[in-house]
Design an enzyme around this catalytic site. Structure first.
Site, PDB file in Angstrom:
ATOM      1  N   ASP A  33     -16.272   5.017 -64.182  1.00  0.00           N
ATOM      2  CA  ASP A  33     -16.960   4.141 -63.231  1.00  0.00           C
ATOM      3  C   ASP A  33     -16.673   4.550 -61.789  1.00  0.00           C
ATOM      4  O   ASP A  33     -17.354   4.097 -60.875  1.00  0.00           O
ATOM      5  CB  ASP A  33     -16.473   2.693 -63.404  1.00  0.00           C
ATOM      6  CG  ASP A  33     -17.387   1.850 -64.276  1.00  0.00           C
ATOM      7  OD1 ASP A  33     -18.606   2.026 -64.174  1.00  0.00           O
ATOM      8  OD2 ASP A  33     -16.871   1.010 -65.035  1.00  0.00           O
ATOM      9  N   GLN A  56     -16.177  -3.523 -68.351  1.00  0.00           N
ATOM     10  CA  GLN A  56     -17.343  -4.152 -67.728  1.00  0.00           C
ATOM     11  C   GLN A  56     -16.907  -5.283 -66.787  1.00  0.00           C
ATOM     12  O   GLN A  56     -16.069  -6.117 -67.144  1.00  0.00           O
ATOM     13  CB  GLN A  56     -18.287  -4.687 -68.829  1.00  0.00           C
ATOM     14  CG  GLN A  56     -19.603  -5.232 -68.322  1.00  0.00           C
ATOM     15  CD  GLN A  56     -20.520  -4.163 -67.705  1.00  0.00           C
ATOM     16  OE1 GLN A  56     -20.430  -2.985 -68.036  1.00  0.00           O
ATOM     17  NE2 GLN A  56     -21.390  -4.583 -66.800  1.00  0.00           N
ATOM     18  N   LYS A  76     -25.489   0.610 -72.680  1.00  0.00           N
ATOM     19  CA  LYS A  76     -24.614   1.778 -72.488  1.00  0.00           C
ATOM     20  C   LYS A  76     -24.251   2.373 -73.850  1.00  0.00           C
ATOM     21  O   LYS A  76     -24.295   3.598 -74.038  1.00  0.00           O
ATOM     22  CB  LYS A  76     -23.346   1.364 -71.715  1.00  0.00           C
ATOM     23  CG  LYS A  76     -23.644   0.997 -70.262  1.00  0.00           C
ATOM     24  CD  LYS A  76     -22.469   0.365 -69.525  1.00  0.00           C
ATOM     25  CE  LYS A  76     -22.921  -0.079 -68.124  1.00  0.00           C
ATOM     26  NZ  LYS A  76     -21.875  -0.747 -67.323  1.00  0.00           N
TER      27      LYS A  76
HETATM   28  N1  GUN Z   1     -20.831  -4.597 -63.592  1.00  0.00           N
HETATM   29  C1  GUN Z   1     -21.969  -4.391 -62.896  1.00  0.00           C
HETATM   30  N2  GUN Z   1     -22.177  -3.072 -62.709  1.00  0.00           N
HETATM   31  C2  GUN Z   1     -21.145  -2.427 -63.312  1.00  0.00           C
HETATM   32  C3  GUN Z   1     -20.805  -1.057 -63.464  1.00  0.00           C
HETATM   33  O1  GUN Z   1     -21.494  -0.135 -62.989  1.00  0.00           O
HETATM   34  N3  GUN Z   1     -19.667  -0.818 -64.168  1.00  0.00           N
HETATM   35  C4  GUN Z   1     -18.885  -1.798 -64.673  1.00  0.00           C
HETATM   36  N4  GUN Z   1     -17.775  -1.459 -65.327  1.00  0.00           N
HETATM   37  N5  GUN Z   1     -19.161  -3.088 -64.538  1.00  0.00           N
HETATM   38  C5  GUN Z   1     -20.297  -3.398 -63.862  1.00  0.00           C
END
Ligand code: GUN
Length: 288
Positions: free
Chosen positions: A120, A97, A53
């Site tokens: 998100d 995350q 990311k």
């Molecule tokens: N863990 C697995 N997928 C995601 C996601 O799309 N966003 C976040 N913040 N954590 C995750």
């Protein structure tokens, strides 16, 4: 049947070119888009995802601010960080995350993130807006799936979509999205307590596998000509791989692919689209 491999890589590259132009427009308005990323603990998978990311932000000219906390961090420490980022006018998006290490209250953290910085789309206000049909942000993986279908000219209207998995991150929101006006799929949501799962998956024109178990979907569960979207990111042992492990999806790809009209690979499929949609939300947050 000839199968189309739905590459996330090609699409993500095309989307990045569009987003680079958007970043330039924001900068011309004096706005430097910025995403804060919080990673608590040392989960190797999460480290890779967060790293990807941050790298994507770099390619696009989005400022990323990387906050790493030890697994021993307290709830109060994490909440103080979120509050600080909520109140920082130079930060447009905040991503924490998941999963968080044991002992931390995930739901409290997700409710604390300011809804207009919730890139998100995990805050209950944003989930509510999505369910009500007037979303502020689209959740990243579900939006990535829909964008992948749209850009490959795969119709959803009138199709039967079967989603396996009911998580807040993928299964539930993708089922909401696919049944919305405009996308117009008829959606069945299956989960670990669904009896005779194959009876449902065999009726899918579009099958979304978001279970979190490697190679769970086998060829006898898939209708001929189905479109199969594999959201799985499972690390499995592979003595022939340099690290001794590799990524495997939720779909038994080698068996299932020959039956499909289209299928996403793992890696190189949905995962890249998730990041592309995160960037889209960050630019949206910066421009709002
Ligand atoms: N863990 C697995 N997928 C995601 C996601 O799309 N966003 C976040 N913040 N954590 C995750």
């Amino acid at each position: 049947m000839s199968v189309k491999i739905l590459s996330g890589k090609e699409l993500a590259t095309a989307i990045e070119a569009e987003q680079t132009a958007l970043v330039a427009r924001l900068k011309a308005r004096g706005i430097e888009p910025a995403l804060a990323v919080i990673l608590v603990g040392e989960d190797p998978g999460s480290q890779v995802y967060v790293g990807n990311k941050i790298k994507t932000c770099g390619r696009l000219g989005i400022r990323s601010v990387d906050h790493r906390l030890p697994a021993s961090a307290s709830q109060a420490e994490l909440e103080a960080l979120v509050e600080r980022l909520n109140n920082d006018p130079t930060i447009h998006g905040i991503l924490c995350q998941l999963p968080l290490p044991k002992g931390l209250d995930e739901s409290r953290i997700l409710r604390l993130i300011r809804p207009d910085k919730d890139v998100d789309c995990f805050h209950p206000e944003n989930v509510g807006l999505l369910a009500a049909g007037s979303p502020r942000f689209l959740p990243c993986t579900p939006a990535g799936i829909v964008e992948m279908l749209r850009r490959n000219h795969i119709a959803t209207a009138g199709k039967h979509a079967v989603v396996v998995g009911r998580s807040n991150i993928v299964g539930r929101p993708v089922s909401i999205l696919l049944s919305q006006k405009g996308l117009d799929a008829t959606v069945t949501v299956c989960h670990s307590r669904t009896p005779d799962l194959a009876a449902h998956t065999l009726r899918a024109d579009i099958l979304v596998a978001a279970i979190g178990q490697p190679r769970f979907i086998t060829a006898n569960m898939v209708k001929d000509g189905a479109v199969v979207i594999d959201v799985g990111m499972n690390r499995v042992a592979d003595p022939t791989a340099p690290k001794g492990t590799r990524l495997a999806g939720d779909v038994d790809y080698d068996q299932v692919a020959p039956k499909c009209s289209a299928i996403t690979p793992v890696p190189g499929g949905v995962g890249l689209m998730t990041i592309a949609m995160l960037m889209a939300n960050t630019l949206r947050a910066a421009g709002q």
